[in-house]
Design a protein around this motif. Structure first.
Motif, PDB file in Angstrom:
ATOM      1  N   ASN A  77       0.856  -1.181   0.000  1.00 36.22           N
ATOM      2  CA  ASN A  77       0.000   0.000   0.000  1.00 36.22           C
ATOM      3  C   ASN A  77       0.893   1.232   0.000  1.00 36.22           C
ATOM      4  OD1 ASN A  77      -1.712   2.210   0.931  1.00 36.22           O
ATOM      5  ND2 ASN A  77      -3.210   0.631   1.478  1.00 36.22           N
ATOM      6  N   ALA A  78       0.626   2.186  -0.850  1.00 38.02           N
ATOM      7  CA  ALA A  78       1.467   3.377  -0.961  1.00 38.02           C
ATOM      8  C   ALA A  78       1.282   4.343   0.193  1.00 38.02           C
ATOM      9  CB  ALA A  78       1.196   4.089  -2.289  1.00 38.02           C
ATOM     10  N   GLU A  79       0.315   4.063   1.096  1.00 39.32           N
ATOM     11  CA  GLU A  79       0.075   4.976   2.217  1.00 39.32           C
ATOM     12  C   GLU A  79       0.330   4.343   3.580  1.00 39.32           C
ATOM     13  OE1 GLU A  79      -3.840   6.564   1.880  1.00 39.32           O
ATOM     14  OE2 GLU A  79      -3.448   7.568  -0.038  1.00 39.32           O
ATOM     15  N   ASP A  80      -0.066   3.083   3.773  1.00 35.59           N
ATOM     16  CA  ASP A  80       0.098   2.476   5.093  1.00 35.59           C
ATOM     17  C   ASP A  80       0.137   0.954   4.962  1.00 35.59           C
ATOM     18  OD1 ASP A  80       0.384   2.384   7.853  1.00 35.59           O
ATOM     19  OD2 ASP A  80      -1.774   2.233   8.198  1.00 35.59           O
ATOM     20  N   ASN A  81       1.062   0.328   5.703  1.00 39.59           N
ATOM     21  CA  ASN A  81       1.188  -1.130   5.717  1.00 39.59           C
ATOM     22  C   ASN A  81       1.470  -1.576   7.154  1.00 39.59           C
ATOM     23  OD1 ASN A  81       1.604  -1.967   2.580  1.00 39.59           O
ATOM     24  ND2 ASN A  81       2.602  -0.004   2.993  1.00 39.59           N
ATOM     25  N   HIS A  82       0.911  -2.711   7.522  1.00 39.47           N
ATOM     26  CA  HIS A  82       1.150  -3.274   8.851  1.00 39.47           C
ATOM     27  C   HIS A  82       1.968  -4.551   8.686  1.00 39.47           C
ATOM     28  CE1 HIS A  82      -1.772  -0.602  10.881  1.00 39.47           C
ATOM     29  NE2 HIS A  82      -2.411  -0.664   9.708  1.00 39.47           N
ATOM     30  N   MET A  83       3.094  -4.607   9.405  1.00 34.87           N
ATOM     31  CA  MET A  83       4.005  -5.743   9.268  1.00 34.87           C
ATOM     32  C   MET A  83       4.094  -6.530  10.569  1.00 34.87           C
ATOM     33  SD  MET A  83       6.974  -3.892   7.017  1.00 34.87           S
ATOM     34  CE  MET A  83       6.435  -2.259   7.525  1.00 34.87           C
ATOM     35  N   ARG A  84       4.324  -7.839  10.405  1.00 38.35           N
ATOM     36  CA  ARG A  84       4.520  -8.697  11.567  1.00 38.35           C
ATOM     37  C   ARG A  84       5.854  -9.412  11.435  1.00 38.35           C
ATOM     38  NH1 ARG A  84       0.368 -13.071  14.298  1.00 38.35           N
ATOM     39  NH2 ARG A  84       1.795 -13.777  15.904  1.00 38.35           N
ATOM     40  N   PHE A  85       6.718  -9.210  12.457  1.00 37.19           N
ATOM     41  CA  PHE A  85       8.048  -9.813  12.454  1.00 37.19           C
ATOM     42  C   PHE A  85       8.100 -10.990  13.423  1.00 37.19           C
ATOM     43  CE2 PHE A  85       8.882  -5.613  10.780  1.00 37.19           C
ATOM     44  CZ  PHE A  85       9.845  -5.837   9.815  1.00 37.19           C
ATOM     45  N   VAL A 122       2.646  -9.176   5.820  1.00 43.32           N
ATOM     46  CA  VAL A 122       2.391  -7.775   5.521  1.00 43.32           C
ATOM     47  C   VAL A 122       0.907  -7.627   5.243  1.00 43.32           C
ATOM     48  CG1 VAL A 122       2.851  -5.837   3.977  1.00 43.32           C
ATOM     49  CG2 VAL A 122       4.682  -7.438   4.553  1.00 43.32           C
ATOM     50  N   ASP A 123       0.268  -6.730   5.976  1.00 49.29           N
ATOM     51  CA  ASP A 123      -1.125  -6.390   5.719  1.00 49.29           C
ATOM     52  C   ASP A 123      -1.143  -5.049   5.008  1.00 49.29           C
ATOM     53  OD1 ASP A 123      -3.789  -5.812   5.667  1.00 49.29           O
ATOM     54  OD2 ASP A 123      -4.110  -5.893   7.837  1.00 49.29           O
ATOM     55  N   ALA A 124      -1.461  -5.085   3.689  1.00 44.48           N
ATOM     56  CA  ALA A 124      -1.467  -3.878   2.891  1.00 44.48           C
ATOM     57  C   ALA A 124      -2.853  -3.261   2.802  1.00 44.48           C
ATOM     58  CB  ALA A 124      -0.935  -4.172   1.483  1.00 44.48           C
ATOM     59  N   GLY A 125      -3.811  -3.821   3.568  1.00 39.94           N
ATOM     60  CA  GLY A 125      -5.162  -3.307   3.514  1.00 39.94           C
ATOM     61  C   GLY A 125      -5.868  -3.708   2.248  1.00 39.94           C
ATOM     62  N   GLY A 126      -6.947  -3.067   2.006  1.00 37.23           N
ATOM     63  CA  GLY A 126      -7.706  -3.330   0.775  1.00 37.23           C
ATOM     64  C   GLY A 126      -8.563  -4.533   0.879  1.00 37.23           C
TER      65      GLY A 126
END
Length: 312
Positions: free
Chosen positions: A253-261, A308-312
């Protein structure tokens, strides 16, 4: 006179021979099973001191390997001393340990030799951070030593049930192949898969207990319909406590992404901030006082992104 008679009776109680109580032979891991118990059919050890007793085995087990204690008048307990082994190098199928003599004050009192234990090699498991997917990965491999084709049982965290969640094939003494069953997952959510216990015949052994088990795989979310992919970049280097890193892939996502490590790093200013978002690259900046990886002893090492959660 009475005292003399009692003394003679006491000597007589030590002179009678005895048989062992026949039980299924104990299975011992070569260097970790702590105790071997010797049980007789009738009273044999009353009034004795451990120093009065010597056990003789074949294959030979030197008396310095264990410590004798008298549990009661029919039971001896042999405790393996730290750093010692019941058998130096047992074969994969194990070796039978025979008790051929129990000497009391130098005289053998055992009626006949008995098999009292089977000594099997101690298994070990190698750590692995291999990437597998919750459902997309059909199989993965666990490497180690001394796996038993006739009996190898595993306990995982999170729990997985053999023949329900997975099938197990002992491909060799050094390799286990796990196959996921239809409609089941390696984990319900992305994260580490750890092996907590293993049993190859001598009872359940804890594996890497200080860390909650041995890491055998990192489970990632299956690629979804949005087509987010992440490239592996083993040549990118970063210091533990400073700097920026880049995550390269597609579908961000060009605005916001949620990542899990895998190590629990948290974004949005907690441990790091994503300072740049594009559809093909994310740039992460470490917060002062945080670390990309905490455990210095395991460095250098990879930073593993699970999802990676890119939304949408």
């Amino acid at each position: 006179m009475a005292a003399r008679v009692l003394g003679l009776l006491g000597l007589a109680s030590f002179s009678s021979a005895f048989d062992l109580l026949r039980n299924e032979a104990t299975i011992l891991y070569a260097d970790v099973s702590p105790k071997l118990r010797i049980i007789t059919k009738s009273s044999a050890f009353s009034g004795l001191m451990p120093s009065d007793i010597e056990c003789v085995f074949t294959p030979k087990v030197d008396p310095s390997v264990y410590t004798v204690s008298i549990a009661n008048d029919i039971m001896l307990s042999l405790t393996l001393n730290e750093g010692e082994k019941w058998h130096e190098n047992p074969p994969p199928e194990g070796t039978t340990l025979y008790l051929i003599e129990v000497k009391i004050k130098g005289e053998n009192k055992l009626e006949g030799a008995e098999d009292v234990a089977k000594v099997v090699p101690t298994p070990s498991v190698l750590e692995s951070s291999q990437i597998i997917y919750m459902k997309a990965s059909r199989q993965f491999i666990i490497n180690g030593t001394n796996f038993n084709p006739k009996r190898t049982d595993l306990i995982f965290e999170p729990p997985l049930i053999r023949n329900q969640d997975y099938l197990l094939n002992v491909a060799s003494k050094n390799t286990l192949v796990l196959t996921r069953t239809t409609d089941h997952m390696w984990r319900q959510d992305p994260g580490p898969l750890k092996l907590r216990r293993i049993d190859t015949g001598g009872g359940q052994l804890r594996v890497n207990p200080d860390n909650g088990g041995m890491l055998v795989a990192e489970v990632q979310a299956d690629l979804d319909v949005h087509g987010v992919t992440v490239e592996t970049t083993p040549n990118e280097r970063s210091y533990q406590s400073t700097g920026r890193i880049s995550v390269i892939g597609t579908g961000f996502n060009a605005e916001d992404n949620h990542m899990r490590f895998a190590n629990g790093l948290r974004g949005h200013g907690v441990n790091y901030t994503t300072v740049e978002h594009t559809t093909t690259m994310l740039t992460l900046e470490l917060k002062p006082g945080s670390k990309w990886r905490r455990n210095t002893e395991n460095l250098p090492g990879p930073l593993i992104l699970l999802a990676v959660d890119a939304g949408g």
